[in-house]
Design a protein around this motif. Structure first.
Motif, PDB file in Angstrom:
ATOM      1  N   ASN A  20       0.779  -1.304   0.092  1.00 48.08           N
ATOM      2  CA  ASN A  20      -0.024  -0.116   0.053  1.00 48.08           C
ATOM      3  C   ASN A  20       0.754   1.252   0.066  1.00 48.08           C
ATOM      4  N   TYR A  22       1.558   3.921  -2.402  1.00 44.98           N
ATOM      5  CA  TYR A  22       1.091   4.273  -3.718  1.00 44.98           C
ATOM      6  C   TYR A  22       1.832   5.319  -4.199  1.00 44.98           C
ATOM      7  N   TYR A  52      -6.442   4.428  -5.095  1.00 44.17           N
ATOM      8  CA  TYR A  52      -6.309   3.798  -3.788  1.00 44.17           C
ATOM      9  C   TYR A  52      -5.726   4.720  -2.752  1.00 44.17           C
TER      10      TYR A  52
END
Length: 89
Positions: A20, A22, A52
């Motif tokens: 995660n 990004y 996201y």
């Protein structure tokens, strides 16, 4: 696709989907685009980073611009068409 670009995709995909991270993933996808400006997978992956990172309120205009860029390269790109359609829902 070159071996270097494949390696960068592996790194970026791991950062995006497993960690995660990004912003870091997006930087690698942009590096891929610097080497291959017509790489639709990199463009669509940047859109995933944008989506996201923003969670519930992604930037519609930025996502539309990315999907339009993919579709300008390949009007039949399934991923870009599908995600653009979802945005309009």
């Amino acid at each position: 696709m070159s071996e270097q670009i494949e390696e960068w995709f592996d790194q970026a995909d791991n950062l995006l989907f497993n960690e995660n991270k990004y912003d870091q993933a997006q930087q690698i996808y942009e590096k891929i685009l610097a080497q291959d400006a017509s790489n639709i997978d990199a463009i669509n992956s940047i859109a995933y980073c944008v989506k996201y990172r923003a969670k519930n309120k992604p930037d519609f205009d930025e996502l539309k611009q990315l999907y339009d860029r993919s579709l300008s390269l390949d009007p039949e790109d399934i991923e870009a068409n599908f995600n653009l359609g979802l945005m309009y829902l």
